[in-house]
Design a protein around this motif. Sequence first.
Motif, PDB file in Angstrom:
ATOM      1  N   MET A   1       0.849  -1.201   0.000  1.00  0.00           N
ATOM      2  CA  MET A   1       0.000   0.000   0.000  1.00  0.00           C
ATOM      3  C   MET A   1       0.879   1.244   0.000  1.00  0.00           C
ATOM      4  O   MET A   1       1.727   1.422   0.880  1.00  0.00           O
ATOM      5  CB  MET A   1      -0.904   0.007   1.239  1.00  0.00           C
ATOM      6  N   SER A   2       0.722   2.099  -0.982  1.00  0.00           N
ATOM      7  CA  SER A   2       1.548   3.295  -1.084  1.00  0.00           C
ATOM      8  C   SER A   2       0.999   4.404  -0.208  1.00  0.00           C
ATOM      9  O   SER A   2      -0.198   4.489   0.032  1.00  0.00           O
ATOM     10  CB  SER A   2       1.615   3.788  -2.543  1.00  0.00           C
ATOM     11  N   ILE A   3       1.913   5.215   0.286  1.00  0.00           N
ATOM     12  CA  ILE A   3       1.544   6.341   1.126  1.00  0.00           C
ATOM     13  C   ILE A   3       1.699   7.632   0.334  1.00  0.00           C
ATOM     14  O   ILE A   3       2.742   7.885  -0.272  1.00  0.00           O
ATOM     15  CB  ILE A   3       2.434   6.396   2.392  1.00  0.00           C
ATOM     16  N   SER A   4       0.635   8.420   0.305  1.00  0.00           N
ATOM     17  CA  SER A   4       0.664   9.683  -0.425  1.00  0.00           C
ATOM     18  C   SER A   4       1.501  10.705   0.346  1.00  0.00           C
ATOM     19  O   SER A   4       1.261  10.942   1.530  1.00  0.00           O
ATOM     20  CB  SER A   4      -0.760  10.212  -0.602  1.00  0.00           C
ATOM     21  N   VAL A   5       2.505  11.259  -0.325  1.00  0.00           N
ATOM     22  CA  VAL A   5       3.388  12.241   0.298  1.00  0.00           C
ATOM     23  C   VAL A   5       3.256  13.560  -0.449  1.00  0.00           C
ATOM     24  O   VAL A   5       3.371  13.613  -1.674  1.00  0.00           O
ATOM     25  CB  VAL A   5       4.859  11.764   0.252  1.00  0.00           C
ATOM     26  N   LYS A   6       3.010  14.624   0.304  1.00  0.00           N
ATOM     27  CA  LYS A   6       2.885  15.930  -0.312  1.00  0.00           C
ATOM     28  C   LYS A   6       4.238  16.376  -0.864  1.00  0.00           C
ATOM     29  O   LYS A   6       5.276  16.145  -0.250  1.00  0.00           O
ATOM     30  CB  LYS A   6       2.391  16.957   0.716  1.00  0.00           C
ATOM     31  N   PRO A   7       4.252  17.016  -2.019  1.00  0.00           N
ATOM     32  CA  PRO A   7       5.523  17.450  -2.600  1.00  0.00           C
ATOM     33  C   PRO A   7       6.191  18.536  -1.768  1.00  0.00           C
ATOM     34  O   PRO A   7       5.523  19.271  -1.037  1.00  0.00           O
ATOM     35  CB  PRO A   7       5.106  17.988  -3.976  1.00  0.00           C
ATOM     36  N   ASN A   8       7.495  18.625  -1.880  1.00  0.00           N
ATOM     37  CA  ASN A   8       8.274  19.643  -1.178  1.00  0.00           C
ATOM     38  C   ASN A   8       7.954  21.018  -1.741  1.00  0.00           C
ATOM     39  O   ASN A   8       8.242  21.288  -2.913  1.00  0.00           O
ATOM     40  CB  ASN A   8       9.768  19.341  -1.333  1.00  0.00           C
ATOM     41  N   PRO A   9       7.372  21.933  -0.938  1.00  0.00           N
ATOM     42  CA  PRO A   9       6.962  23.246  -1.459  1.00  0.00           C
ATOM     43  C   PRO A   9       8.136  24.123  -1.886  1.00  0.00           C
ATOM     44  O   PRO A   9       7.946  25.129  -2.558  1.00  0.00           O
ATOM     45  CB  PRO A   9       6.194  23.877  -0.285  1.00  0.00           C
ATOM     46  N   GLN A  10       9.355  23.733  -1.485  1.00  0.00           N
ATOM     47  CA  GLN A  10      10.541  24.508  -1.858  1.00  0.00           C
ATOM     48  C   GLN A  10      11.168  24.038  -3.172  1.00  0.00           C
ATOM     49  O   GLN A  10      12.056  24.704  -3.705  1.00  0.00           O
ATOM     50  CB  GLN A  10      11.593  24.433  -0.741  1.00  0.00           C
ATOM     51  N   ASP A  11      10.716  22.902  -3.667  1.00  0.00           N
ATOM     52  CA  ASP A  11      11.242  22.363  -4.923  1.00  0.00           C
ATOM     53  C   ASP A  11      10.837  23.281  -6.072  1.00  0.00           C
ATOM     54  O   ASP A  11       9.647  23.577  -6.239  1.00  0.00           O
ATOM     55  CB  ASP A  11      10.660  20.961  -5.136  1.00  0.00           C
ATOM     56  N   PRO A  12      11.789  23.729  -6.892  1.00  0.00           N
ATOM     57  CA  PRO A  12      11.458  24.643  -8.010  1.00  0.00           C
ATOM     58  C   PRO A  12      10.395  24.080  -8.948  1.00  0.00           C
ATOM     59  O   PRO A  12       9.561  24.829  -9.468  1.00  0.00           O
ATOM     60  CB  PRO A  12      12.799  24.800  -8.737  1.00  0.00           C
ATOM     61  N   ARG A  13      10.398  22.769  -9.150  1.00  0.00           N
ATOM     62  CA  ARG A  13       9.390  22.159 -10.022  1.00  0.00           C
ATOM     63  C   ARG A  13       8.006  22.241  -9.395  1.00  0.00           C
ATOM     64  O   ARG A  13       7.008  22.472 -10.094  1.00  0.00           O
ATOM     65  CB  ARG A  13       9.763  20.702 -10.299  1.00  0.00           C
ATOM     66  N   VAL A  14       7.945  22.083  -8.080  1.00  0.00           N
ATOM     67  CA  VAL A  14       6.677  22.193  -7.369  1.00  0.00           C
ATOM     68  C   VAL A  14       6.170  23.628  -7.426  1.00  0.00           C
ATOM     69  O   VAL A  14       4.984  23.885  -7.668  1.00  0.00           O
ATOM     70  CB  VAL A  14       6.831  21.740  -5.902  1.00  0.00           C
ATOM     71  N   ILE A  15       7.070  24.559  -7.204  1.00  0.00           N
ATOM     72  CA  ILE A  15       6.707  25.981  -7.258  1.00  0.00           C
ATOM     73  C   ILE A  15       6.149  26.334  -8.633  1.00  0.00           C
ATOM     74  O   ILE A  15       5.116  27.003  -8.754  1.00  0.00           O
ATOM     75  CB  ILE A  15       7.927  26.860  -6.933  1.00  0.00           C
ATOM     76  N   ARG A  16       6.819  25.855  -9.667  1.00  0.00           N
ATOM     77  CA  ARG A  16       6.393  26.156 -11.040  1.00  0.00           C
ATOM     78  C   ARG A  16       5.024  25.544 -11.326  1.00  0.00           C
ATOM     79  O   ARG A  16       4.136  26.210 -11.898  1.00  0.00           O
ATOM     80  CB  ARG A  16       7.424  25.604 -12.028  1.00  0.00           C
ATOM     81  N   THR A  17       4.817  24.296 -10.917  1.00  0.00           N
ATOM     82  CA  THR A  17       3.527  23.642 -11.159  1.00  0.00           C
ATOM     83  C   THR A  17       2.399  24.362 -10.439  1.00  0.00           C
ATOM     84  O   THR A  17       1.319  24.585 -10.996  1.00  0.00           O
ATOM     85  CB  THR A  17       3.580  22.173 -10.700  1.00  0.00           C
ATOM     86  N   ARG A  18       2.630  24.736  -9.193  1.00  0.00           N
ATOM     87  CA  ARG A  18       1.598  25.439  -8.432  1.00  0.00           C
ATOM     88  C   ARG A  18       1.311  26.812  -9.017  1.00  0.00           C
ATOM     89  O   ARG A  18       0.173  27.274  -8.996  1.00  0.00           O
ATOM     90  CB  ARG A  18       2.013  25.538  -6.961  1.00  0.00           C
ATOM     91  N   GLN A  19       2.333  27.446  -9.554  1.00  0.00           N
ATOM     92  CA  GLN A  19       2.108  28.734 -10.221  1.00  0.00           C
ATOM     93  C   GLN A  19       1.187  28.554 -11.428  1.00  0.00           C
ATOM     94  O   GLN A  19       0.303  29.389 -11.668  1.00  0.00           O
ATOM     95  CB  GLN A  19       3.448  29.335 -10.650  1.00  0.00           C
ATOM     96  N   LEU A  20       1.393  27.484 -12.173  1.00  0.00           N
ATOM     97  CA  LEU A  20       0.535  27.203 -13.327  1.00  0.00           C
ATOM     98  C   LEU A  20      -0.911  26.961 -12.886  1.00  0.00           C
ATOM     99  O   LEU A  20      -1.856  27.459 -13.503  1.00  0.00           O
ATOM    100  CB  LEU A  20       1.054  25.972 -14.080  1.00  0.00           C
ATOM    101  N   ILE A  21      -1.075  26.193 -11.811  1.00  0.00           N
ATOM    102  CA  ILE A  21      -2.416  25.904 -11.304  1.00  0.00           C
ATOM    103  C   ILE A  21      -3.081  27.171 -10.786  1.00  0.00           C
ATOM    104  O   ILE A  21      -4.257  27.443 -11.073  1.00  0.00           O
ATOM    105  CB  ILE A  21      -2.356  24.842 -10.194  1.00  0.00           C
TER     106      ILE A  21
END
Length: 202
Positions: free
Chosen positions: A1-21
């Motif tokens: 069973m996999s555990i859902s882990v929230k992405p690191n908010p400091q990761d540049p890729r995460v920042i970019r994706t959230r900016q798009l959203i």
Amino acid sequence: MSISVKPNPQDPRVIRTRQLIHQAFVELLQTKEFQEITVSDLTRHATINRVTFYTHYTDKYELLDHMISTQLIQLLYKGIDPQQALTSEALTTLICALCQFHEYSGTECPKNIDSLRSLVETNMKLQLQQYMLEQLTIDLPEHDHAQLVTLSTMISWSLYGATLQWSNEKKDTRDTPLQLAERMTPLLRSWIDMKLTSVVPV
């Protein structure tokens, strides 16, 4: 069973994706009511897939909460040391920050702010209440926590109401945020001090 882990908010890729959203959300609000916007609308507009969206947010309500809290926290703590007591200078900065946030909300979602008002109001009051509670706890570490919670709620609702009323006034006739803050801060400081003297330590 996999555990859902929230992405690191400091990761540049995460920042970019959230900016798009976030940008997709803001743009959709220009033409649609909040209740009409779906996750499919958001993913299509942001050019991402649904899995990517759900990696960051549970639904559009969590997205809205995150956008509000992020923007408000950035304004709240700009020029305010959260580890310091609730000084008159901090109150002035806070009032100006709230005015800026109301301006931001009105600019980003001009056609839909009424449909979002209750959600925005609830989130803002919660953020303010948490901030006030932190500051009052610094001021009065030995006082009853429940009383401080009640006092922080009263203060946060007063701040929200006064700055919201300011934002609804005509721009060419209303005070500047600083003028409003300079008028409110002495009154609010006196009111807080009076309330604090009536709060009984544990």
